[in-house]
Design a protein around this motif. Structure first.
Motif, PDB file in Angstrom:
ATOM      1  N   PHE A 113       7.938  43.163  71.006  1.00  8.60           N
ATOM      2  CA  PHE A 113       7.218  43.279  69.749  1.00  8.60           C
ATOM      3  C   PHE A 113       5.858  43.941  69.924  1.00  8.60           C
ATOM      4  CE2 PHE A 113      10.320  40.005  68.526  1.00  8.60           C
ATOM      5  CZ  PHE A 113      10.859  40.664  67.429  1.00  8.60           C
ATOM      6  N   GLU A 114       5.247  43.816  71.101  1.00  8.23           N
ATOM      7  CA  GLU A 114       4.020  44.574  71.362  1.00  8.23           C
ATOM      8  C   GLU A 114       4.308  46.073  71.385  1.00  8.23           C
ATOM      9  OE1 GLU A 114       2.300  43.096  74.962  1.00  8.23           O
ATOM     10  OE2 GLU A 114       1.617  41.239  74.020  1.00  8.23           O
ATOM     11  N   GLU A 115       5.420  46.465  71.966  1.00  5.58           N
ATOM     12  CA  GLU A 115       5.793  47.880  72.003  1.00  5.58           C
ATOM     13  C   GLU A 115       6.127  48.396  70.598  1.00  5.58           C
ATOM     14  OE1 GLU A 115       6.563  51.611  73.698  1.00  5.58           O
ATOM     15  OE2 GLU A 115       5.593  49.846  74.553  1.00  5.58           O
ATOM     16  N   LEU A 116       6.821  47.587  69.811  1.00  6.02           N
ATOM     17  CA  LEU A 116       7.120  47.982  68.438  1.00  6.02           C
ATOM     18  C   LEU A 116       5.848  48.140  67.614  1.00  6.02           C
ATOM     19  CD1 LEU A 116      10.225  45.767  67.652  1.00  6.02           C
ATOM     20  CD2 LEU A 116      10.165  48.256  67.803  1.00  6.02           C
ATOM     21  N   GLN A 117       4.915  47.226  67.787  1.00  6.89           N
ATOM     22  CA  GLN A 117       3.659  47.308  67.046  1.00  6.89           C
ATOM     23  C   GLN A 117       2.839  48.519  67.489  1.00  6.89           C
ATOM     24  OE1 GLN A 117       1.283  43.796  67.265  1.00  6.89           O
ATOM     25  NE2 GLN A 117      -0.115  44.479  65.673  1.00  6.89           N
ATOM     26  N   ALA A 118       2.825  48.779  68.790  1.00  8.15           N
ATOM     27  CA  ALA A 118       2.097  49.943  69.286  1.00  8.15           C
ATOM     28  C   ALA A 118       2.726  51.229  68.772  1.00  8.15           C
ATOM     29  CB  ALA A 118       2.068  49.941  70.809  1.00  8.15           C
TER      30      ALA A 118
ATOM     31  N   GLU B 238      17.032  58.127  64.681  1.00  3.26           N
ATOM     32  CA  GLU B 238      16.783  56.720  64.928  1.00  3.26           C
ATOM     33  C   GLU B 238      16.679  56.410  66.424  1.00  3.26           C
ATOM     34  OE1 GLU B 238      19.136  53.090  63.498  1.00  3.26           O
ATOM     35  OE2 GLU B 238      18.951  54.419  61.772  1.00  3.26           O
ATOM     36  N   LYS B 239      15.745  55.525  66.756  1.00  2.30           N
ATOM     37  CA  LYS B 239      15.560  55.061  68.130  1.00  2.30           C
ATOM     38  C   LYS B 239      15.478  53.546  68.119  1.00  2.30           C
ATOM     39  CE  LYS B 239      12.698  58.921  69.679  1.00  2.30           C
ATOM     40  NZ  LYS B 239      11.401  59.252  70.258  1.00  2.30           N
ATOM     41  N   GLU B 240      15.724  52.952  69.277  1.00  3.45           N
ATOM     42  CA  GLU B 240      15.517  51.522  69.440  1.00  3.45           C
ATOM     43  C   GLU B 240      14.807  51.279  70.762  1.00  3.45           C
ATOM     44  OE1 GLU B 240      19.044  49.126  69.696  1.00  3.45           O
ATOM     45  OE2 GLU B 240      19.823  50.239  71.393  1.00  3.45           O
ATOM     46  N   VAL B 241      13.995  50.248  70.792  1.00  2.00           N
ATOM     47  CA  VAL B 241      13.291  49.888  72.010  1.00  2.00           C
ATOM     48  C   VAL B 241      14.002  48.689  72.631  1.00  2.00           C
ATOM     49  CG1 VAL B 241      11.619  48.372  70.865  1.00  2.00           C
ATOM     50  CG2 VAL B 241      11.035  49.391  73.041  1.00  2.00           C
ATOM     51  N   CYS B 242      14.101  48.701  73.969  1.00  2.00           N
ATOM     52  CA  CYS B 242      14.774  47.626  74.683  1.00  2.00           C
ATOM     53  C   CYS B 242      13.882  47.133  75.817  1.00  2.00           C
ATOM     54  CB  CYS B 242      16.098  48.102  75.276  1.00  2.00           C
ATOM     55  SG  CYS B 242      17.323  48.543  74.045  1.00  2.00           S
ATOM     56  N   VAL B 243      13.965  45.850  76.079  1.00  5.22           N
ATOM     57  CA  VAL B 243      13.299  45.226  77.220  1.00  5.22           C
ATOM     58  C   VAL B 243      14.389  44.591  78.060  1.00  5.22           C
ATOM     59  CG1 VAL B 243      11.680  43.464  77.980  1.00  5.22           C
ATOM     60  CG2 VAL B 243      11.181  44.806  75.947  1.00  5.22           C
ATOM     61  N   LYS B 244      14.418  44.947  79.335  1.00  5.89           N
ATOM     62  CA  LYS B 244      15.453  44.454  80.231  1.00  5.89           C
ATOM     63  C   LYS B 244      14.824  43.742  81.418  1.00  5.89           C
ATOM     64  CE  LYS B 244      19.462  45.870  82.888  1.00  5.89           C
ATOM     65  NZ  LYS B 244      20.306  46.965  83.317  1.00  5.89           N
ATOM     66  N   VAL B 245      15.393  42.592  81.756  1.00  8.61           N
ATOM     67  CA  VAL B 245      14.985  41.832  82.931  1.00  8.61           C
ATOM     68  C   VAL B 245      16.222  41.682  83.799  1.00  8.61           C
ATOM     69  CG1 VAL B 245      13.984  39.688  83.780  1.00  8.61           C
ATOM     70  CG2 VAL B 245      13.301  40.564  81.549  1.00  8.61           C
ATOM     71  N   ASP B 246      16.119  42.080  85.058  1.00 10.87           N
ATOM     72  CA  ASP B 246      17.267  42.022  85.957  1.00 10.87           C
ATOM     73  C   ASP B 246      17.581  40.591  86.363  1.00 10.87           C
ATOM     74  OD1 ASP B 246      17.656  44.759  85.935  1.00 10.87           O
ATOM     75  OD2 ASP B 246      16.310  45.089  87.630  1.00 10.87           O
TER      76      ASP B 246
ATOM     77  N   VAL C  10      15.341  47.826  66.615  1.00 15.35           N
ATOM     78  CA  VAL C  10      15.040  49.107  65.977  1.00 15.35           C
ATOM     79  C   VAL C  10      13.734  48.960  65.215  1.00 15.35           C
ATOM     80  CG1 VAL C  10      15.842  50.784  64.282  1.00 15.35           C
ATOM     81  CG2 VAL C  10      17.492  49.629  65.763  1.00 15.35           C
ATOM     82  N   PRO C  11      12.799  49.894  65.359  1.00 13.42           N
ATOM     83  CA  PRO C  11      11.550  49.814  64.583  1.00 13.42           C
ATOM     84  C   PRO C  11      11.836  49.957  63.095  1.00 13.42           C
ATOM     85  CG  PRO C  11      11.427  51.561  66.230  1.00 13.42           C
ATOM     86  CD  PRO C  11      12.799  51.036  66.259  1.00 13.42           C
ATOM     87  N   GLU C  12      11.080  49.224  62.310  1.00 15.74           N
ATOM     88  CA  GLU C  12      11.275  49.270  60.866  1.00 15.74           C
ATOM     89  C   GLU C  12      10.249  50.155  60.207  1.00 15.74           C
ATOM     90  OE1 GLU C  12      11.156  45.214  59.682  1.00 15.74           O
ATOM     91  OE2 GLU C  12      13.045  44.758  60.637  1.00 15.74           O
TER      92      GLU C  12
END
Length: 111
Positions: free
Chosen positions: A52-57, A88-96, A109-111
């Motif tokens: 959500f920090e990345e989406l807000q930025a 359209e783009k979407e942001v993802c956060v992945k933790v191994d 997906v950003p709104e």
């Protein structure tokens, strides 16, 4: 224990130690599992916070969507952008995945 004795018998001591040992062996796996679940929840919550920090930025700044990693408490959070259909783009956060904790991937997906 005998009436005239002022102490414990060895048998009483061994019996109470055995009872404590069996209770400890019962509760130790439960405590370990509870600790792993707590660590997993902390990782998931921190991943959602980075998402959500990345989406807000992205909403406040007009910048290119880049892929990068953040290390927090020894855990690597990979932040990347996926191109969906069209613009359209979407942001993802992945933790191994680790030996004790499962891996997670959160996308929005950003709104």
């Amino acid at each position: 224990m005998l009436r005239k004795s002022n102490g414990f018998f060895l048998l009483d001591l061994l019996l109470s130690l055995a009872a404590w040992f069996m209770m400890g062996m019962f509760f130790m796996p439960l405590l370990i599992d509870l600790s792993n679940q707590s660590q997993q929840l902390v990782r998931d919550k921190k991943g959602e916070q980075f998402l959500f920090e990345e989406l807000q930025a992205n909403l406040t700044d007009v910048r290119t969507s880049s892929n990068y990693s953040i290390f927090h408490n020894g855990t690597e959070y990979k932040i990347y952008w996926n191109h969906l259909s069209g613009i359209e783009k979407e942001v993802c956060v992945k933790v191994d995945e680790t030996a004790l904790l499962r891996g997670t991937e959160i996308c929005k997906v950003p709104e």
